[in-house]
Scaffold this motif. Structure first.
Motif, short mmCIF file in Angstrom:
data_model
loop_
_atom_site.label_atom_id
_atom_site.label_comp_id
_atom_site.label_asym_id
_atom_site.label_seq_id
_atom_site.Cartn_x
_atom_site.Cartn_y
_atom_site.Cartn_z
N ARG A 164 -19.48 10.73 0.46
CA ARG A 164 -19.27 11.97 -0.29
C ARG A 164 -20.05 12.01 -1.59
NH1 ARG A 164 -17.33 16.28 2.02
NH2 ARG A 164 -16.24 17.01 0.17
N ARG A 173 0.82 6.04 -7.79
CA ARG A 173 0.40 4.65 -7.85
C ARG A 173 0.51 4.13 -9.29
NH1 ARG A 173 0.76 0.42 -4.94
NH2 ARG A 173 0.43 1.82 -3.18
N PRO A 175 3.59 3.53 -1.59
CA PRO A 175 4.34 3.62 -2.86
C PRO A 175 5.84 3.79 -2.59
CG PRO A 175 2.59 5.29 -2.69
CD PRO A 175 2.76 4.72 -1.34
N GLY A 222 -1.79 6.29 -0.34
CA GLY A 222 -1.45 5.02 -0.99
C GLY A 222 -1.69 5.05 -2.48
N CYS A 223 -2.76 5.76 -2.89
CA CYS A 223 -3.09 5.75 -4.32
C CYS A 223 -3.52 7.12 -4.81
CB CYS A 223 -4.17 4.72 -4.62
SG CYS A 223 -5.80 5.18 -3.97
N PHE A 244 -5.72 0.91 -8.86
CA PHE A 244 -6.51 -0.02 -8.04
C PHE A 244 -7.96 -0.07 -8.48
CE2 PHE A 244 -3.17 -1.31 -5.61
CZ PHE A 244 -2.67 -0.44 -4.65
N GLN A 295 -16.46 5.00 2.40
CA GLN A 295 -15.81 6.31 2.31
C GLN A 295 -16.32 7.10 1.10
OE1 GLN A 295 -14.22 3.43 3.01
NE2 GLN A 295 -12.23 3.77 4.00
N THR A 337 -8.04 7.52 4.89
CA THR A 337 -9.33 7.69 5.56
C THR A 337 -9.21 8.56 6.80
OG1 THR A 337 -10.01 5.50 4.84
CG2 THR A 337 -11.29 6.49 6.62
N ILE A 392 0.82 -1.20 0.00
CA ILE A 392 0.00 0.00 0.00
C ILE A 392 0.86 1.27 0.00
CG2 ILE A 392 -1.99 1.13 1.08
CD1 ILE A 392 -2.63 -1.64 0.12
N VAL A 431 -14.21 9.18 5.29
CA VAL A 431 -14.11 9.63 3.91
C VAL A 431 -12.65 9.50 3.46
CG1 VAL A 431 -16.03 11.28 4.00
CG2 VAL A 431 -13.73 12.01 4.65
N ASN A 432 -12.44 9.49 2.14
CA ASN A 432 -11.08 9.49 1.58
C ASN A 432 -10.61 10.93 1.48
OD1 ASN A 432 -10.88 6.63 1.11
ND2 ASN A 432 -12.20 6.87 -0.66
N GLY A 485 -8.73 7.51 -4.08
CA GLY A 485 -9.90 7.00 -3.37
C GLY A 485 -10.14 5.51 -3.46
N GLN A 486 -9.09 4.74 -3.79
CA GLN A 486 -9.27 3.30 -3.93
C GLN A 486 -8.74 2.48 -2.76
OE1 GLN A 486 -10.73 1.36 -6.29
NE2 GLN A 486 -11.49 3.15 -7.39
N SER A 523 -17.10 2.43 -1.89
CA SER A 523 -16.90 1.98 -0.52
C SER A 523 -17.68 2.91 0.39
CB SER A 523 -15.41 2.10 -0.18
OG SER A 523 -15.02 3.46 -0.32
N VAL A 551 -16.62 -2.84 -3.68
CA VAL A 551 -15.80 -1.72 -4.13
C VAL A 551 -15.33 -1.96 -5.56
CG1 VAL A 551 -14.04 -0.09 -3.42
CG2 VAL A 551 -15.00 -1.64 -1.75
N GLY A 596 -13.55 -0.71 2.12
CA GLY A 596 -12.84 0.32 1.36
C GLY A 596 -11.43 0.58 1.87
N ASN A 597 -10.94 -0.28 2.75
CA ASN A 597 -9.56 -0.16 3.25
C ASN A 597 -8.77 -1.38 2.82
OD1 ASN A 597 -11.42 1.30 5.38
ND2 ASN A 597 -9.39 2.18 5.61
N LEU A 598 -7.85 -1.18 1.89
CA LEU A 598 -7.06 -2.31 1.40
C LEU A 598 -5.90 -2.63 2.33
CD1 LEU A 598 -6.65 -1.62 -2.44
CD2 LEU A 598 -8.18 -3.23 -1.32
N GLY A 650 -8.04 3.60 0.61
CA GLY A 650 -8.55 3.91 1.94
C GLY A 650 -7.49 4.26 2.97
#
Lengths: 762, 156, 296
Positions: free
Chosen positions: C112, A282, A200, B40-41, A684, C108, B50, A198, B58-59, B44-45, C106, C194, B132-134, B47
């Protein structure tokens, strides 16, 4: 034998509190003064000559401090084979290869500068298919392959795209196939997948006026990186310092080798001592870091009708992408294991590592083993079903045991918990019981070696107040190294766990360690810290024996107190011991190194012998929806031989994590590469890794077939846990609906097509 | 063009100068120097960014700093109080739910939001809350166990 | 190429008229910012680079869920997907809408993303579109020329394209359900959560219990055409016909033929066509089975 106080206990991890409070510092959390931000302009072509680079407009942009291209730093690096330029030289070999790098006062300006740079390319034919790349008149991706320096074990094939060819042979193949009752021939393939850590990749590099380079970087092997950089740049090791951030957010093999730091270093040589930082997006992690080798494995197996395997011939092709990176050694290690953990008298393996114009493939959890296990464990069930023998029985019949010669013939195997692993997962199976509709169960097993030989050194320092520091270059990438090394020192030295701190790796301070890879740290660094702790303890006992008036052989230490077994009431703390001897102040410094001696015909690093092998077996229970082709994994069990569990909780964490990490590439994950060599799903959003809703009920089982040379008998675990997962699932799917998929990933599309075909075939 | 705005984070008001194109994540990490929230990304993928915005997960990579004015922001640094860990943090430590720790802050906040609304979730509800949290390290098993254990602790 | 957001000007109107006059002024250079979960991603990936972002969240009174037996359901366009997902009246009376909201992104993202944004973004796979289509929804648009109300069928024009002409979608209106309506949403994706739907199917049917026949059936598909679509031919062979397994199968096949999905990185066209058939069949079976408590 006294019971272990700390080793073998399920203690909470020593870094957990820092991490749950958000205080743990990772690479991007480090702060520097006078920092510049770097960005790379990358090739949009998979294979192209670089004709011209025009940076004039970008240079004029206020805030831009340095721009570099390959010409500024025309060096080649690489651990196994030196083919890797810091920035593309005469041509680009994959989409995403860095061609120009810019350092600016902030990211916005660096990005603006990229927009102002013009690069002229001449597109060349791109090789996407490794089989085409192997054809005799295929265009060459590395014309100068024969001039590249490489380690002795690597055998490139001149005038080809084959950067390594390895061969193992044992016995008489023709005779063996003649004597077989059945001969099975199957081809299996695996796809390109991402490590998916997770965090990078990042690096910060600074070059001081004297030319000394410091890099802060997310890398799993600081001393190896230091060596690679010094070798590429042609400078002494002392001119390079690799300092790691205290923690890394996962690696799985993807954070090794030359990555982002090469770009930062190239820029930092031109920024007058100002540090340059680069963090990959990413998307860049997907296209321009590392991937797992896609593979093609052909297996030809001759068996007797009672299920005994007489002969196995494996042809293994690893697609290594544009640069060799760890490809040759992945190929080597994977091929040593290619025929499976079985007693096979006649063996032939041909392994090829092939260049293509695709993202670079490198070390990935399992190091070539998941690919060959996919093949040999799928085929094992094909054989079992044809012969009418139960899949567990056929594996137990052929499985290697303590004292057997390894399948490729290099060594006598020791510490072999394979059968116990198979039996443990099989306890859940009653093959005779018919399945409920569309439900099935399957097992698979495997093994994984460790790079041999490789060395580790450690220092254990006892300070005047009795507190202990461990200096080690093993990296805490999430696997729990800090914790188990602390446990080992606590046990060996006889101190409370809380009195120990483990230093952050820094090549200026922590001694040499080959790498935190290959599942080698528990064993190699474990032995080194144990020796260092023993050394420190012996020095303390030497002093204490005089103070206590007792023989050193009779002394013991526990919880930081020294006493004689003959007079346990009279104790001396470590602090008192040191103070008595060195009133004005001094540390006790213990040192230890471990470097296994293994004899075999090939010699050198990456020899076919391995100081230890890990063994394991997975069980999977699935339910398939025959109308949609979707697979639901209901239950998964992993049983793994770790030698000795230094910490059972962290071992469980590795088994659970490894299995789920194996489920992704089995069912949902695939990096798709278009005809032009571009990754079509570099995010992702379209590269789907398992979420918590995708996991089955998971059980982890630990087997301990102690290793005589391992610390307390321990071996390793990290990579083994992901090796048998894919074939266990495929075997369960076959059990459920009678469909055999040989190409990963097993998508609903493929299942549906196979079911249709099965129906039509009648 | 930069603007001086106020952001309320973990109960404290911060005055910070931001550009329109700066995300809440970037402002939290690089201007407020609260590095517990991770990137991480940035899309918004994953998490790992968060945070809780007015109590809802929310992201933060998909929220502009400008959009967060006047809202209550909770980051992982705001979970422990007076040196005392939140029951969820304790549970994560005890149950072995932390490996590399990069997903941990995000997981904790998603879990906290769940338990604040639903103190007795089922295992399935826990999984949906953190879908939503990888995480690539743990396989989620001990994370789910830890959240259920944390819930039990909070119920007293 | 994924990168930081480029610079833009951030505008925060406090009324609909102010917002609309900004759209008039800046035209194509302006984009509306609601939840941001699609827009900001598109901007970071370089698909869009608007010079002006018009944040309409400062306009009060735009997030609500009101239900009245006569007027039906009215949802303010800034209502979040999470609010739609968890609303009791939506879960009880407008089932497919709640089910579709539940699978969007998700938690999250759902906290929104707004229902207005989901529709205006007009992705062929917009999750809330198929349910709203079968529920007979209308949308209210506000522009400098005034207000207009359209059936949702007329709202979508193409992938990412709607009939909005410097207008803002302000409300989603769903008529009260007819008695004996049963409705469902189902979708299939690569992994369990997701994920974008590879195929989304919504079905709403009014069933005549006494005659054991379909009175009115509506079927809508998502992600298998340039816009979310109804499938009139499939609906046509069911309306006022007896409920019968073979007829359901036929309708499902026709729905599959009516869809024209593409192959992309997520799935092949063939697989999507197959899934239309399977999901429509399952959805029709689902809404038909509880028609007669005494029946099978």
């Amino acid at each position: 034998m006294p019971k272990n106080l700390v080793v073998g206990q399920p203690i909470p991890r020593v870094d957990a509190v820092e991490k749950v409070t958000g205080r743990a510092v990772y690479g991007d959390d480090l702060r520097f003064s006078n920092l510049l931000h770097g960005k790379a302009l990358r090739s949009p072509y998979a294979h192209a000559k670089i004709l011209n680079i025009n940076v004039t407009k970008a240079q004029k942009l206020p805030g831009v401090k340095a721009i570099v291209t390959g010409k500024d730093i025309p060096v080649l690096g690489g651990e196994a084979l030196k083919d890797y330029p810091f920035l593309a030289l005469d041509k680009a070999r994959y989409v995403g290869e860095p061609v120009v790098a810019v350092a600016a006062v902030d990211e916005d300006i660096a990005l603006e500068a990229l927009d102002l740079i013009e690069v002229e390319y001449e597109e060349l034919p791109a090789l996407i298919d490794p089989l085409k790349a192997m054809e005799p008149n295929a265009p060459l991706i590395h014309e100068k392959l024969h001039t590249y320096e490489h380690i002795p074990i690597v055998r490139p094939v001149r005038n080809s795209n084959i950067c390594h060819h390895v061969q193992f042979m044992k016995g008489d193949m023709d005779k063996a196939f003649d004597e077989s009752d059945y001969v099975f021939e199957d081809t299996f393939t695996t796809q390109m997948v991402q490590h998916g850590a997770i965090e990078p990749h990042m690096a910060v590099a600074q070059v001081d006026p004297g030319g000394r380079i410091t890099v802060w970087v997310t890398n799993d092997a600081p001393h190896r990186l230091r060596k690679d950089l010094a070798a590429a740049l042609g400078i002494p090791l002392t001119k390079v310092r690799v300092a790691l951030p205290p923690y890394m957010g996962g690696g799985f093999g993807g954070k090794g080798g030359l990555k982002v730091e090469t770009l930062c270093i190239a820029l930092a040589t031109k920024t007058d001592d100002r540090p340059v930082k680069m963090v990959l997006t990413r998307e860049e992690v997907f296209t321009s870091s590392l991937v797992r080798h896609p593979s093609i494995v052909q297996l030809k197996t001759g068996v007797k009708k009672d299920g005994i395997i007489l002969a196995r011939e494996a042809t293994v092709i690893y697609d290594t992408g544009a640069y060799a990176e760890k490809g040759p050694t992945v190929c080597q290690q994977g091929c040593v294991a290619a025929v499976g953990p079985y007693k096979i008298p006649h063996v032939r393996v041909d392994g090829y590592c092939i260049y293509t114009n695709k993202p670079i493939a490198g070390a990935y959890r399992g190091y070539g083993h998941p690919q060959v296990a996919w093949a040999h464990e799928s085929q094992m069930d094909i054989i079992a079903h044809k012969l009418g023998i139960d899949p567990v029985t056929i594996r137990l019949k052929n499985a290697v045991e303590e004292g057997d010669i390894s399948p490729t013939g290099q060594q006598v195997l020791h510490s072999v918990g394979l059968k116990e692993c198979i039996k443990k997962v099989a306890q859940n199976l009653d093959w005779t019981k018919p399945n409920k509709r569309n439900k099935g169960k399957g097992i698979a097993c495997g093994y994984k070696n460790t790079k041999t030989p490789s060395g580790s050194s450690a220092i254990v320092k006892v300070s005047q107040d009795g507190s202990v520091e461990v200096l080690t270059s093993t990296v805490e990438i999430g696997q729990g190294a800090k914790t188990i090394l602390s446990q080992m020192v606590a046990e060996e030295l006889g101190v409370p766990l809380e009195s120990i701190t483990v230093a952050t790796p820094d090549t200026d301070v922590t001694p040499y360690d080959a790498s935190t890879t290959s599942s080698r740290s528990t064993f190699h660094m474990g032995n080194a810290v144990r020796k260092a702790a023993k050394d420190a303890r012996e020095q303390l006992f030497e002093i204490a024996s005089g103070l206590l008036g007792m023989e050193t052989e009779d002394l013991r230490s526990e919880k930081g107190e020294i006493y004689s077994k003959d007079n346990p009431g009279s104790t001396l703390s470590f602090a008192e011991t040191i103070k008595n001897q060195y009133g004005a102040g001094l540390d006790i410094i213990g040192k230890g190194s471990y470097y296994p001696l293994v004899e075999d015909g090939i010699g050198g690093m990456w020899s076919a012998s391995s100081i230890f092998w890990m063994y394991g077996a997975d069980y999977a229970e699935v339910e398939v929806d025959p109308e949609t082709g979707q697979v639901k994994i209901l239950r998964a069990i992993g049983a793994h031989d770790v030698g000795k569990a230094i910490n059972p909780i962290t071992c469980e964490g590795q088994i659970e994590g490894g299995m789920v990490h194996g489920i992704g590439p089995t069912l949902f994950e695939e990096m798709m590469v278009g005809e032009r060599g571009d990754v079509l799903n570099p995010s992702f959003a379209d590269y789907k890794m398992p979420t918590t809703l995708d996991i089955p009920e998971v059980t982890s089982l630990i087997v301990e077939a102690g290793h005589r040379e391992g610390p307390w008998g321990a071996k390793g675990i990290g990579e083994m846990t992901t090796v048998p997962t894919a074939p266990a699932i495929a075997n369960a799917i076959y059990d459920a609906i009678g469909v055999r998929i040989k190409d990963l990933p097993i998508t609903p599309d493929k299942i549906l097509s196979a079911l249709r075909k099965k129906k039509l075939d009648g | 063009m930069t603007r001086l705005i106020q952001l309320e984070v973990n109960g404290e008001i911060h005055e910070v100068s931001v550009k329109a194109n700066e995300t809440l994540l970037d402002v939290i990490r690089y201007k407020l120097e609260l590095t517990g929230t991770k990137k991480g990304c940035d899309t918004g993928q994953c998490g790992s960014c968060t945070i809780l915005l007015d109590g809802k997960p929310v992201n933060s990579c998909l929220i502009l700093a400008m959009e967060a004015r006047g809202k209550e922001i909770l980051t992982v640094e705001g979970l422990a109080k007076n040196g005392q860990l939140h029951p969820l943090q304790e549970a994560f430590v005890q149950e072995g739910a932390v490996q590399c720790g990069y997903c941990t802050p995000g997981m904790l906040l998603s879990a906290k939001a769940l338990l604040d609304e639903n103190p007795s979730p089922t295992e399935e509800e826990v999984k949906e809350a953190i879908a939503g949290n990888l995480c690539r390290c743990t396989g989620y098993v001990k994370i789910v166990t830890a959240i259920l254990a944390g819930a039990e602790k909070m119920r007293g | 190429m994924l990168r930081k957001l480029r610079e833009f000007e951030y505008l925060e109107p406090s009324s609909l008229s102010e917002a609309v006059s900004l759209l008039d002024q800046y035209g194509q250079e302006a984009k509306i910012l609601a939840g941001g979960t699609d827009l900001l991603v598109d901007m970071k990936e370089g698909e869009l680079s608007p010079r002006y972002l018009v944040d309409i969240k400062g306009i009060t009174g735009q997030d609500y869920i009101k239900y009245d037996e006569k007027k039906g359901l009215r949802i303010g366009s800034l209502t979040t997907i999470r609010q739609v997902e968890t609303s009791r009246v939506v879960r009880e009376q407008f089932v497919p809408l709640a089910e579709a909201a539940k699978v969007l992104g998700s938690v999250q993202v759902r906290n929104r993303a707004t229902i207005g944004g989901n529709l205006c973004n007009a992705s062929p796979s917009a999750e809330t579109a198929p349910p709203l289509l079968v529920l007979g929804a209308k949308v209210k648009l506000f522009g400098s020329q005034g207000e207009r109300v359209l059936p949702l069928e007329q709202f979508f024009v193409g992938p990412g394209l709607t009939v909005l002409d410097k207008e803002i979608l302000t409300e989603v209106i769903v008529p009260p359900p007819s008695p004996h309506t049963r409705a469902v949403y189902t979708s299939i994706s690569r992994r369990r959560a997701v994920d974008l739907a590879l195929v989304g199917v919504a079905v709403a049917a009014v069933v005549d219990r006494d005659k054991d026949q379909w009175k009115k059936v509506r079927i809508a598909l998502g992600a298998v055409a340039p816009i979310p679509m109804r499938v009139p031919k499939a609906e046509g062979i069911l309306n006022r016909k007896p409920i019968d397994a073979a007829l359901i199968e036929e309708a499902a096949q026709i729905a599959s033929d009516e869809a024209h999905p593409i192959s992309d990185v997520r799935a092949s066209a063939w697989y999507r066509e197959e899934m239309v058939r399977v999901l429509v069949q399952r959805a029709l079976e689902h809404v038909s089975i509880n028609r007669n408590p005494k029946g099978a």
